[in-house]
Design a protein around this motif. Structure first.
Motif, PDB file in Angstrom:
ATOM      1  N   LEU A  30       0.853  -1.178   0.000  1.00 42.80           N
ATOM      2  CA  LEU A  30       0.000   0.000   0.000  1.00 42.80           C
ATOM      3  C   LEU A  30       0.894   1.235   0.000  1.00 42.80           C
ATOM      4  CD1 LEU A  30      -2.369  -1.181   2.854  1.00 42.80           C
ATOM      5  CD2 LEU A  30      -2.894  -1.239   0.412  1.00 42.80           C
ATOM      6  N   HIS A  31       0.715   2.107  -0.987  1.00 44.07           N
ATOM      7  CA  HIS A  31       1.556   3.298  -1.111  1.00 44.07           C
ATOM      8  C   HIS A  31       0.764   4.546  -0.733  1.00 44.07           C
ATOM      9  CE1 HIS A  31       4.774   1.100  -3.211  1.00 44.07           C
ATOM     10  NE2 HIS A  31       3.799   0.448  -3.810  1.00 44.07           N
ATOM     11  N   PHE A  32       1.116   5.140   0.409  1.00 51.24           N
ATOM     12  CA  PHE A  32       0.596   6.440   0.816  1.00 51.24           C
ATOM     13  C   PHE A  32       1.664   7.502   0.530  1.00 51.24           C
ATOM     14  CE2 PHE A  32      -2.176   3.796   3.478  1.00 51.24           C
ATOM     15  CZ  PHE A  32      -3.379   4.480   3.429  1.00 51.24           C
ATOM     16  N   LYS A  33       1.287   8.758   0.659  1.00 52.97           N
ATOM     17  CA  LYS A  33       2.252   9.843   0.429  1.00 52.97           C
ATOM     18  C   LYS A  33       3.434   9.770   1.389  1.00 52.97           C
ATOM     19  CE  LYS A  33      -1.065  13.204  -1.400  1.00 52.97           C
ATOM     20  NZ  LYS A  33      -1.846  14.436  -1.111  1.00 52.97           N
ATOM     21  N   ASP A  34       3.148   9.275   2.610  1.00 52.98           N
ATOM     22  CA  ASP A  34       4.213   9.263   3.620  1.00 52.98           C
ATOM     23  C   ASP A  34       5.010   7.961   3.643  1.00 52.98           C
ATOM     24  OD1 ASP A  34       2.360   7.529   4.681  1.00 52.98           O
ATOM     25  OD2 ASP A  34       2.347   8.409   6.674  1.00 52.98           O
ATOM     26  N   GLY A  35       4.714   7.071   2.711  1.00 53.49           N
ATOM     27  CA  GLY A  35       5.516   5.851   2.680  1.00 53.49           C
ATOM     28  C   GLY A  35       4.736   4.629   2.246  1.00 53.49           C
ATOM     29  N   THR A  39       0.173  -5.005   3.513  1.00 48.99           N
ATOM     30  CA  THR A  39      -1.087  -5.430   4.118  1.00 48.99           C
ATOM     31  C   THR A  39      -0.747  -6.269   5.342  1.00 48.99           C
ATOM     32  OG1 THR A  39      -1.126  -7.311   2.572  1.00 48.99           O
ATOM     33  CG2 THR A  39      -2.475  -5.405   2.001  1.00 48.99           C
ATOM     34  N   GLY A  40      -1.435  -5.984   6.430  1.00 47.88           N
ATOM     35  CA  GLY A  40      -1.138  -6.678   7.680  1.00 47.88           C
ATOM     36  C   GLY A  40      -0.367  -5.801   8.653  1.00 47.88           C
ATOM     37  N   GLU A  41       0.269  -4.744   8.146  1.00 55.74           N
ATOM     38  CA  GLU A  41       1.038  -3.854   9.024  1.00 55.74           C
ATOM     39  C   GLU A  41       0.174  -2.779   9.676  1.00 55.74           C
ATOM     40  OE1 GLU A  41       5.519  -4.041   7.051  1.00 55.74           O
ATOM     41  OE2 GLU A  41       4.241  -2.305   6.636  1.00 55.74           O
ATOM     42  N   LEU A  42      -0.960  -2.454   9.034  1.00 58.55           N
ATOM     43  CA  LEU A  42      -1.859  -1.439   9.576  1.00 58.55           C
ATOM     44  C   LEU A  42      -3.169  -2.095   9.982  1.00 58.55           C
ATOM     45  CD1 LEU A  42      -1.546   1.467   6.967  1.00 58.55           C
ATOM     46  CD2 LEU A  42      -0.699   1.505   9.308  1.00 58.55           C
ATOM     47  N   ASP A  43      -3.620  -1.869  11.236  1.00 58.58           N
ATOM     48  CA  ASP A  43      -4.973  -2.308  11.572  1.00 58.58           C
ATOM     49  C   ASP A  43      -5.942  -1.362  10.859  1.00 58.58           C
ATOM     50  OD1 ASP A  43      -5.887  -0.066  13.383  1.00 58.58           O
ATOM     51  OD2 ASP A  43      -4.154  -0.754  14.527  1.00 58.58           O
ATOM     52  N   MET A  44      -7.211  -1.775  10.770  1.00 53.85           N
ATOM     53  CA  MET A  44      -8.144  -1.032   9.925  1.00 53.85           C
ATOM     54  C   MET A  44      -8.474   0.354  10.486  1.00 53.85           C
ATOM     55  SD  MET A  44      -8.125  -2.885   7.457  1.00 53.85           S
ATOM     56  CE  MET A  44      -9.121  -1.744   6.517  1.00 53.85           C
ATOM     57  N   ASN A  49      -7.831   6.081   9.461  1.00 54.08           N
ATOM     58  CA  ASN A  49      -7.337   7.358   9.976  1.00 54.08           C
ATOM     59  C   ASN A  49      -6.332   7.987   9.012  1.00 54.08           C
ATOM     60  OD1 ASN A  49      -8.888   7.349  12.280  1.00 54.08           O
ATOM     61  ND2 ASN A  49      -7.293   6.428  13.571  1.00 54.08           N
ATOM     62  N   LYS A  50      -5.493   7.149   8.427  1.00 50.54           N
ATOM     63  CA  LYS A  50      -4.492   7.631   7.475  1.00 50.54           C
ATOM     64  C   LYS A  50      -5.167   8.176   6.211  1.00 50.54           C
ATOM     65  CE  LYS A  50      -0.486   5.890   7.563  1.00 50.54           C
ATOM     66  NZ  LYS A  50       0.284   7.153   7.805  1.00 50.54           N
ATOM     67  N   ILE A  51      -6.225   7.530   5.769  1.00 53.20           N
ATOM     68  CA  ILE A  51      -6.972   8.024   4.606  1.00 53.20           C
ATOM     69  C   ILE A  51      -7.578   9.397   4.915  1.00 53.20           C
ATOM     70  CG2 ILE A  51      -9.045   7.650   3.196  1.00 53.20           C
ATOM     71  CD1 ILE A  51      -8.437   4.663   3.273  1.00 53.20           C
ATOM     72  N   SER A 269     -11.170  -2.751   1.425  1.00 57.05           N
ATOM     73  CA  SER A 269     -11.646  -1.559   2.152  1.00 57.05           C
ATOM     74  C   SER A 269     -11.346  -0.278   1.386  1.00 57.05           C
ATOM     75  CB  SER A 269     -10.983  -1.494   3.527  1.00 57.05           C
ATOM     76  OG  SER A 269     -11.303  -2.623   4.299  1.00 57.05           O
ATOM     77  N   THR A 270     -10.249  -0.267   0.631  1.00 57.04           N
ATOM     78  CA  THR A 270      -9.877   0.914  -0.146  1.00 57.04           C
ATOM     79  C   THR A 270     -10.991   1.303  -1.107  1.00 57.04           C
ATOM     80  OG1 THR A 270      -7.511   0.462   0.001  1.00 57.04           O
ATOM     81  CG2 THR A 270      -8.232   1.826  -1.840  1.00 57.04           C
ATOM     82  N   TYR A 271     -11.605   0.315  -1.743  1.00 61.15           N
ATOM     83  CA  TYR A 271     -12.642   0.602  -2.736  1.00 61.15           C
ATOM     84  C   TYR A 271     -14.052   0.512  -2.162  1.00 61.15           C
ATOM     85  CZ  TYR A 271      -8.625   0.077  -5.751  1.00 61.15           C
ATOM     86  OH  TYR A 271      -7.392   0.232  -6.312  1.00 61.15           O
ATOM     87  N   GLY A 272     -14.231  -0.344  -1.160  1.00 62.60           N
ATOM     88  CA  GLY A 272     -15.569  -0.533  -0.617  1.00 62.60           C
ATOM     89  C   GLY A 272     -16.001   0.568   0.325  1.00 62.60           C
TER      90      GLY A 272
END
Length: 284
Positions: A30-35, A39-44, A49-51, A269-272
């Motif tokens: 998963l590529h965000f602006k900050d890095g 998958t598996g490193e961020l809980d939902m 919150n990051k979105i 979750s990104t699209y749904g």
């Protein structure tokens, strides 16, 4: 036979299934602006919150052939590997998994590795994993298991219902003008994994959440004539209460023998978006 089951970050496997099966998961990126995250490193909660903080959806990327090669390599050479891949219709994951398989077989030609394009995602892959566990318990050979799952892939129906269009608009999959109109009219989308390519297509637009959920449940009966003895798998996007309510109604309507429930991972979750529900079941 002691088969190593494997999948990728496009699968959402319930914890109770993870506890009983030895499943290796090769994460997506998963590529965000900050890095970059796996998958598996961020809980939902952190993911959403990051979105909200960045006002952007992450770009997803498939595991590389090297990622798959290392995952295969880590398995005992005497142990057959069955890799159930995220649908080819959404990602290059399947092609990369096959490339890695061919790379390893060049080095170790006696390996047994099979990669299956599941033509589904999320709980659809969980359903196929559950089926794998049943057949392994019935002492299927590796070859029998592979052929059986290839048949099951063609018999899998996966349906989605969205509670919000926010993520589709944010991700550019629904332009803001049409999105604003749809929100004003309270339009909800019902989608399906297509049978030929396994990509996601909108099959119905319904006014109102209650009507959309009701139609979502009705569609099960239109895709399978008999639910008796079958299993239904469901994933939800950070709304377990909503999911359990809908799952209870499904079980009151259809005689499914068992159900699997888990949370959608970052890819779906990104699209749904929050409140999205996904169900998968065998139509034959």
């Amino acid at each position: 036979m002691n088969v190593q089951l494997m999948t990728d970050g496009g699968a959402d496997i319930p914890q109770k299934l993870m506890n009983t099966l030895d499943i290796k998961i090769v994460p997506l990126y998963l590529h965000f602006k900050d890095g970059q995250y796996k998958t598996g490193e961020l809980d939902m909660t952190s993911f959403f919150n990051k979105i909200k903080e960045t006002n952007e959806l992450p770009r997803s990327a498939a595991p590389s052939p090297h990622d798959f090669y290392e995952a295969y390599k880590s398995v005992d050479p005497e142990r057959p590997i069955l890799m159930l891949s995220l649908t080819k219709g959404l990602s290059s994951t399947y092609e990369n998994a096959v490339t890695a398989k061919n790379m390893l077989l060049e080095d170790e030609p006696n390996r047994k590795i099979e990669v299956i394009n599941t033509k589904t995602a999320s709980c659809g892959i969980a359903l196929l994993m559950y089926e794998s566990s049943k057949k392994l318990a019935e002492n299927y050979t590796f070859e029998q298991l592979v052929e059986h799952l290839k048949e099951r892939v063609e018999q899998t129906t996966t349906l989605f219902v969205l509670k919000t269009l926010e993520n589709l608009i944010l991700g550019g999959r629904l332009d803001k003008v049409r999105g604003a109109i749809a929100k004003t009219l309270n339009v909800k989308l019902i989608m399906k994994a297509s049978e030929d390519k396994g990509d996601i297509e909108v099959i119905e637009k319904v006014r109102g959440d209650k009507k959309a959920v009701r139609r979502f449940i009705e569609l099960i009966g239109e895709h399978t004539k008999n639910a008796e003895g079958k299993v239904i798998a469901m994933t939800h996007c950070v709304d377990e209460k909503r999911a359990q309510t809908v799952l209870d109604e499904i079980n009151q309507t259809y005689p499914f023998a068992d159900s699997l429930l888990s949370e959608t991972g970052p890819l779906i979750s990104t699209y749904g978006g929050e409140g999205a529900l996904v169900i998968s079941f065998f139509n034959n």
